[in-house]
Design a protein around this motif. Structure first.
Motif, PDB file in Angstrom:
ATOM      1  N   MET A  52      21.024 -59.795 -51.244  1.00  0.00           N
ATOM      2  CA  MET A  52      22.357 -59.454 -50.541  1.00  0.00           C
ATOM      3  C   MET A  52      22.537 -58.208 -50.278  1.00  0.00           C
ATOM      4  O   MET A  52      22.840 -57.762 -48.980  1.00  0.00           O
ATOM      5  CB  MET A  52      23.497 -59.851 -51.701  1.00  0.00           C
ATOM      6  N   ASN A  53      22.181 -57.331 -50.982  1.00  0.00           N
ATOM      7  CA  ASN A  53      22.029 -55.909 -50.796  1.00  0.00           C
ATOM      8  C   ASN A  53      21.273 -55.550 -49.560  1.00  0.00           C
ATOM      9  O   ASN A  53      21.517 -54.675 -48.723  1.00  0.00           O
ATOM     10  CB  ASN A  53      21.852 -54.990 -52.066  1.00  0.00           C
ATOM     11  N   GLU A  54      20.414 -56.025 -49.742  1.00  0.00           N
ATOM     12  CA  GLU A  54      19.046 -55.803 -48.811  1.00  0.00           C
ATOM     13  C   GLU A  54      19.541 -56.200 -47.437  1.00  0.00           C
ATOM     14  O   GLU A  54      19.304 -55.413 -46.260  1.00  0.00           O
ATOM     15  CB  GLU A  54      17.793 -56.564 -49.210  1.00  0.00           C
ATOM     16  N   LEU A  55      20.045 -57.484 -47.403  1.00  0.00           N
ATOM     17  CA  LEU A  55      20.684 -57.877 -46.119  1.00  0.00           C
ATOM     18  C   LEU A  55      21.693 -57.014 -45.570  1.00  0.00           C
ATOM     19  O   LEU A  55      21.714 -56.969 -44.274  1.00  0.00           O
ATOM     20  CB  LEU A  55      21.359 -59.429 -46.427  1.00  0.00           C
ATOM     21  N   LYS A  56      22.561 -56.317 -46.335  1.00  0.00           N
ATOM     22  CA  LYS A  56      23.474 -55.598 -45.694  1.00  0.00           C
ATOM     23  C   LYS A  56      22.790 -54.327 -45.075  1.00  0.00           C
ATOM     24  O   LYS A  56      23.189 -53.907 -44.005  1.00  0.00           O
ATOM     25  CB  LYS A  56      24.256 -54.944 -47.158  1.00  0.00           C
ATOM     26  N   TRP A  57      21.843 -53.688 -45.809  1.00  0.00           N
ATOM     27  CA  TRP A  57      21.185 -52.675 -45.444  1.00  0.00           C
ATOM     28  C   TRP A  57      20.350 -52.778 -44.170  1.00  0.00           C
ATOM     29  O   TRP A  57      20.640 -52.090 -43.031  1.00  0.00           O
ATOM     30  CB  TRP A  57      20.160 -52.155 -46.133  1.00  0.00           C
ATOM     31  N   LYS A  58      19.840 -54.156 -43.696  1.00  0.00           N
ATOM     32  CA  LYS A  58      19.334 -54.599 -42.592  1.00  0.00           C
ATOM     33  C   LYS A  58      20.290 -54.702 -41.426  1.00  0.00           C
ATOM     34  O   LYS A  58      19.844 -54.172 -40.569  1.00  0.00           O
ATOM     35  CB  LYS A  58      18.409 -55.862 -42.754  1.00  0.00           C
ATOM     36  N   SER A  59      21.146 -55.133 -41.589  1.00  0.00           N
ATOM     37  CA  SER A  59      22.051 -55.452 -40.745  1.00  0.00           C
ATOM     38  C   SER A  59      22.893 -53.919 -40.213  1.00  0.00           C
ATOM     39  O   SER A  59      23.174 -53.606 -39.197  1.00  0.00           O
ATOM     40  CB  SER A  59      23.470 -56.311 -41.138  1.00  0.00           C
ATOM     41  N   LEU A  60      22.908 -53.079 -41.283  1.00  0.00           N
ATOM     42  CA  LEU A  60      23.466 -51.571 -40.734  1.00  0.00           C
ATOM     43  C   LEU A  60      22.551 -51.253 -40.015  1.00  0.00           C
ATOM     44  O   LEU A  60      22.859 -50.156 -39.169  1.00  0.00           O
ATOM     45  CB  LEU A  60      23.565 -50.969 -42.250  1.00  0.00           C
ATOM     46  N   ILE A  61      21.328 -50.996 -40.274  1.00  0.00           N
ATOM     47  CA  ILE A  61      20.078 -50.340 -39.793  1.00  0.00           C
ATOM     48  C   ILE A  61      20.165 -51.047 -38.160  1.00  0.00           C
ATOM     49  O   ILE A  61      20.030 -50.171 -37.164  1.00  0.00           O
ATOM     50  CB  ILE A  61      18.745 -50.616 -40.131  1.00  0.00           C
ATOM     51  N   THR A  62      20.322 -52.298 -38.017  1.00  0.00           N
ATOM     52  CA  THR A  62      20.260 -52.695 -36.776  1.00  0.00           C
ATOM     53  C   THR A  62      21.354 -52.288 -35.774  1.00  0.00           C
ATOM     54  O   THR A  62      21.189 -51.976 -34.932  1.00  0.00           O
ATOM     55  CB  THR A  62      20.363 -54.444 -36.858  1.00  0.00           C
ATOM     56  N   VAL A  63      22.504 -52.112 -36.419  1.00  0.00           N
ATOM     57  CA  VAL A  63      23.902 -51.761 -35.801  1.00  0.00           C
ATOM     58  C   VAL A  63      23.652 -50.213 -35.410  1.00  0.00           C
ATOM     59  O   VAL A  63      23.595 -49.935 -34.234  1.00  0.00           O
ATOM     60  CB  VAL A  63      25.072 -51.952 -36.742  1.00  0.00           C
ATOM     61  N   PHE A  64      23.132 -49.854 -36.118  1.00  0.00           N
ATOM     62  CA  PHE A  64      22.589 -48.206 -35.835  1.00  0.00           C
ATOM     63  C   PHE A  64      21.850 -48.208 -34.652  1.00  0.00           C
ATOM     64  O   PHE A  64      21.698 -47.248 -33.724  1.00  0.00           O
ATOM     65  CB  PHE A  64      22.074 -47.578 -37.014  1.00  0.00           C
ATOM     66  N   LEU A  65      20.427 -48.812 -34.889  1.00  0.00           N
ATOM     67  CA  LEU A  65      19.355 -48.976 -33.655  1.00  0.00           C
ATOM     68  C   LEU A  65      20.199 -49.158 -32.585  1.00  0.00           C
ATOM     69  O   LEU A  65      19.969 -48.493 -31.464  1.00  0.00           O
ATOM     70  CB  LEU A  65      18.282 -49.733 -34.220  1.00  0.00           C
ATOM     71  N   LEU A  66      20.981 -50.384 -32.332  1.00  0.00           N
ATOM     72  CA  LEU A  66      21.711 -50.697 -31.303  1.00  0.00           C
ATOM     73  C   LEU A  66      22.629 -49.690 -30.780  1.00  0.00           C
ATOM     74  O   LEU A  66      22.485 -49.477 -29.377  1.00  0.00           O
ATOM     75  CB  LEU A  66      22.559 -52.039 -31.585  1.00  0.00           C
ATOM     76  N   LEU A  67      23.067 -49.034 -31.713  1.00  0.00           N
ATOM     77  CA  LEU A  67      24.210 -47.897 -31.062  1.00  0.00           C
ATOM     78  C   LEU A  67      23.305 -46.667 -30.483  1.00  0.00           C
ATOM     79  O   LEU A  67      23.768 -46.054 -29.281  1.00  0.00           O
ATOM     80  CB  LEU A  67      24.928 -47.357 -32.224  1.00  0.00           C
ATOM     81  N   PHE A  68      22.220 -46.497 -31.115  1.00  0.00           N
ATOM     82  CA  PHE A  68      21.288 -45.381 -30.436  1.00  0.00           C
ATOM     83  C   PHE A  68      20.748 -45.603 -29.034  1.00  0.00           C
ATOM     84  O   PHE A  68      20.524 -44.844 -28.051  1.00  0.00           O
ATOM     85  CB  PHE A  68      20.437 -44.753 -31.479  1.00  0.00           C
ATOM     86  N   ILE A  69      20.347 -47.142 -29.129  1.00  0.00           N
ATOM     87  CA  ILE A  69      19.548 -47.641 -27.925  1.00  0.00           C
ATOM     88  C   ILE A  69      20.217 -47.770 -26.567  1.00  0.00           C
ATOM     89  O   ILE A  69      19.894 -47.257 -25.415  1.00  0.00           O
ATOM     90  CB  ILE A  69      18.455 -48.462 -28.242  1.00  0.00           C
ATOM     91  N   SER A  70      21.391 -48.421 -26.924  1.00  0.00           N
ATOM     92  CA  SER A  70      22.061 -48.940 -25.851  1.00  0.00           C
ATOM     93  C   SER A  70      22.562 -47.594 -25.030  1.00  0.00           C
ATOM     94  O   SER A  70      22.445 -48.218 -23.653  1.00  0.00           O
ATOM     95  CB  SER A  70      23.322 -49.666 -26.431  1.00  0.00           C
ATOM     96  N   PRO A  71      22.873 -46.348 -25.153  1.00  0.00           N
ATOM     97  CA  PRO A  71      23.033 -45.619 -23.870  1.00  0.00           C
ATOM     98  C   PRO A  71      22.128 -45.344 -23.217  1.00  0.00           C
ATOM     99  O   PRO A  71      22.333 -44.986 -21.882  1.00  0.00           O
ATOM    100  CB  PRO A  71      23.391 -44.493 -24.569  1.00  0.00           C
ATOM    101  N   PHE A  72      20.969 -45.582 -23.422  1.00  0.00           N
ATOM    102  CA  PHE A  72      19.761 -45.298 -22.564  1.00  0.00           C
ATOM    103  C   PHE A  72      19.418 -46.874 -21.744  1.00  0.00           C
ATOM    104  O   PHE A  72      18.685 -46.263 -20.631  1.00  0.00           O
ATOM    105  CB  PHE A  72      18.389 -44.969 -23.446  1.00  0.00           C
ATOM    106  N   VAL A  73      19.786 -47.860 -22.013  1.00  0.00           N
ATOM    107  CA  VAL A  73      19.362 -48.935 -21.218  1.00  0.00           C
ATOM    108  C   VAL A  73      19.703 -48.740 -19.868  1.00  0.00           C
ATOM    109  O   VAL A  73      19.200 -49.273 -19.189  1.00  0.00           O
ATOM    110  CB  VAL A  73      20.081 -50.157 -22.047  1.00  0.00           C
TER     111      VAL A  73
END
Lengths: 171, 182
Positions: A1-22
């Motif tokens: 459960m905890n691992e899943l939370k981290w994974k989704s957090l990282i995904t959200v962060f990655l999306l936030l950082f990548i999206s401005p360049f798209v």
């Protein structure tokens, strides 16, 4: 459960950082841009087109005329200064005109006068044509990559978020 | 109460068809597999068949036999509306047996046409002898003109614009940054 939370957090962060360049993908492919000789100014090219024969240049501007010939379309373009996205801008005026050949048929009803294009192509020489009462020497470019800009490209140009500290003075 | 439901149902049913611009009867005659590229390549092979084409008017000419439209073809969406108007496979000619005002059907406006292919016609286009598929119009729909997506509804009156008149980008010095076409 905890691992899943981290994974989704990282995904959200990655999306936030990548999206401005798209949104800013270049309209001229990177591989082509790398071949462009950036040391050639339009003025120099215009003065002596033959000197730069075979060199790849990146130009852009407003279409003056697009004319269909049996195997190609011949464009006359009013050259403009390009911005960081290789978009022609009107505000700096124009340094002159150039001609480029595009293989195949492009419809002059789409590529109509005043529309903005950017082209990467190889200098093939010059062409002297009458222009009003004078004759005008056009640098001639054979096209490799052509991009037709839309009005939306200009409106959507600015990033929606600005970072900065400012003091406003209305002038 | 019963009437109320009836009216609502009717409205719902009608609104479902609002996007359709060519009548169902005509659409039924059209081969869904047809492609403009094939018609352009060999118009004579399609002689007599009904086709659905759309695009942007290049020129409308009033002739004694009717109104001749020169159109550059574009894709249609599922409501038969021309989209992606900067992409075209070529042009075609369509004759309307009647009068269409060339000021209304003027260059740049979008049309969708259901017509019967008559054959081909070759005309000069620049220095090219361009072979146009030639059709006679059965049904035609002219679309409303559209504003560009980035169109600024406030220009030139910025009242209602949230930061007016405190927006520093509004003033001439920086204006080009946000309003490149003014």
């Amino acid at each position: 459960m905890n691992e899943l939370k981290w994974k989704s957090l990282i995904t959200v962060f990655l999306l936030l950082f990548i999206s401005p360049f798209v949104g800013c993908s270049p309209v001229i492919p990177q591989a082509t841009l790398q071949q462009v000789d950036k040391s050639i100014s339009f003025e120099a090219l215009q003065q002596n087109p033959d000197l730069y024969r075979g060199k790849m240049v990146l130009l852009g501007g407003d279409i003056i005329e697009a004319k269909n010939e049996p195997s190609r379309t011949v464009f006359v373009v009013l050259a403009r200064t390009l911005d960081s996205r290789n978009r022609p801008l009107e505000k700096y005026g124009s340094k002159g005109r150039f001609i480029f050949y595009q293989p195949g048929f492009l419809d002059p009803a789409i590529y109509r006068p005043d529309r903005k294009i950017s082209v990467a192509g190889v200098v093939v020489g010059q062409e002297v044509r009458p222009l009003g009462d004078i004759t005008y020497k056009y640098p001639v470019i054979e096209n490799r990559v052509l991009y037709l800009w839309t009005e939306d490209d200009y409106y959507k140009s600015e990033p929606a978020i600005h970072f900065g500290i400012g003091v406003g003075v209305g002038l | 109460m019963k009437n109320y439901i009836l009216v609502l149902t009717t409205i719902l049913l009608l609104s479902g068809c609002a996007g359709q611009v060519i009548s169902t009867d005509t659409l039924a005659e059209i081969d869904p597999q047809q492609s403009f590229l094939d018609i352009l390549k060999s118009p004579l092979a399609y002689k007599g068949s009904t086709v659905l084409l759309g695009g942007v008017i290049v020129k409308a000419t009033n002739k004694s036999e009717g109104t001749l439209l020169e159109v550059y073809q574009t894709m249609l969406n599922r409501n038969q509306k021309p989209i992606n108007i900067d992409d075209s496979h070529g042009r075609f000619l369509a004759l309307y047996k009647g009068f269409l005002d060339s000021e209304v059907y003027r260059s740049g406006r979008r049309v969708t046409i259901a017509g019967v292919v008559q054959g081909e016609e070759t005309m000069k286009l620049g220095e090219v002898n361009y072979r146009y598929p030639y059709l006679i119009i059965k049904e035609i729909n002219l679309f409303q003109e559209e504003k560009p997506i980035g169109y600024d509804p406030y220009y030139p009156y910025h009242y209602g614009y949230p930061w007016y008149p405190y927006d520093p980008w509004l003033y001439p010095r920086y204006r080009h940054r946000y309003y490149p076409y003014n």
